[in-house]
Write an enzyme that holds these catalytic residues in place. Sequence first.
Site, PDB file in Angstrom:
ATOM      1  N   LYS A 162       0.830  -1.213   0.000  1.00 52.71           N
ATOM      2  CA  LYS A 162       0.000   0.000   0.000  1.00 52.71           C
ATOM      3  C   LYS A 162       0.862   1.261   0.000  1.00 52.71           C
ATOM      4  O   LYS A 162       0.674   2.167  -0.814  1.00 52.71           O
ATOM      5  CB  LYS A 162      -0.931   0.009   1.227  1.00 52.71           C
ATOM      6  N   SER A 163       1.805   1.328   0.951  1.00 51.21           N
ATOM      7  CA  SER A 163       2.619   2.538   1.070  1.00 51.21           C
ATOM      8  C   SER A 163       3.533   2.724  -0.134  1.00 51.21           C
ATOM      9  O   SER A 163       3.755   3.846  -0.586  1.00 51.21           O
ATOM     10  CB  SER A 163       3.455   2.480   2.364  1.00 51.21           C
ATOM     11  N   ASP A 180      -1.537   4.360   6.191  1.00 54.90           N
ATOM     12  CA  ASP A 180      -1.776   3.172   7.016  1.00 54.90           C
ATOM     13  C   ASP A 180      -3.017   3.253   7.901  1.00 54.90           C
ATOM     14  O   ASP A 180      -3.790   2.311   7.985  1.00 54.90           O
ATOM     15  CB  ASP A 180      -0.553   2.852   7.867  1.00 54.90           C
ATOM     16  N   GLU A 205       5.434   5.329   6.362  1.00 52.22           N
ATOM     17  CA  GLU A 205       6.374   4.262   6.712  1.00 52.22           C
ATOM     18  C   GLU A 205       6.621   3.416   5.467  1.00 52.22           C
ATOM     19  O   GLU A 205       5.689   2.845   4.888  1.00 52.22           O
ATOM     20  CB  GLU A 205       5.805   3.378   7.821  1.00 52.22           C
ATOM     21  N   ARG A 244     -13.247  -9.097 -14.657  1.00 49.56           N
ATOM     22  CA  ARG A 244     -12.492  -8.675 -15.829  1.00 49.56           C
ATOM     23  C   ARG A 244     -13.216  -7.615 -16.648  1.00 49.56           C
ATOM     24  O   ARG A 244     -12.645  -7.068 -17.597  1.00 49.56           O
ATOM     25  CB  ARG A 244     -12.198  -9.889 -16.725  1.00 49.56           C
TER      26      ARG A 244
END
Length: 312
Positions: A162-163, A180, A205, A244
């Site tokens: 994610k970060s 986060d 982070e 899809r």
Amino acid sequence: MAITVKTLWNEGAEKLQLSIIAGEQFLDRKLPETTMNRPGLAMTGFFQYFANQRLQIFGLAEFTYMKSLPQAERSKRLVDLFDQQIPGIVITRNRKPSKEMIELAEKHRVPVFRTPMVTMNFVNECTVILEELTAPQERIQGTCLEIMGIGVLLRGDPGIGKSETALALIERGYSLVSDDVTEVRRNSRSRLVCWANEVTRYHMEIRGLGIIHVPSLFGVAAIRRQTELDLVVDLKNPTGNEDRTGVQPETIEIMGVKVPYITLPVRSGRDMANIVEVAALNQKLKELGHDAAKELDDKIISRLTRGRVRNG
């Protein structure tokens, strides 16, 4: 939920055109009520049922009345007002407070603000802001960004990326809201507003690198204090059952609000930042009334229908 005067200052100073003229060090005073009070009746000396837990608004009427009082009487009324332990004072129409009011504000630890707004306009705008600030809120896992005006919440298991995805998007010129952990509340328009906890705001982070301060590295344009949530993106390991076509849009409910939702499989070598960017831009097109998946589906159905008619 009670907030402090500082919260109102941080979140509404720009929109309300507020400036602090006294008591800046006392912004931590509690603001228990979202409604405001014009202390005209109190300035006549009647303090029974006085709404001392509300922000006190001094408009043209209050200032004109105060000026009509003899000096001794005016001083007594001001002292009686500040003795009520009020949370703060806002002076509208850019009126200049008396030296005595400033001295009493400092003595009683009461912040005093000034705004050029007309009293009624200020009260209306401030009421909306206070109601939103005191609305129920939740803390959810996820990294929030603003991409071309679209608020995107990235979710996923720890270590999914994610970060790192958010960092790549920031490098492309988009803005971080929170990393986060994201604070969420529902506003007066039934939209969700996201922002970062004050402790972690502007920080990220990055595994293997540690904590970074985003505006120091990428400039102030790389951060946003808050954004409305338009899209939730779940980053997940591939299962082989991913959608899809996107013909059947999915939503997820957060605090009673349904938000568009998509799942993106994470694979080695796949540019997730690019895909999230396209997902945000596609959501923006949908909000403008242009749904590519639906348009293609309609074309296919139309072509098949015409084919059956000719064959019939």
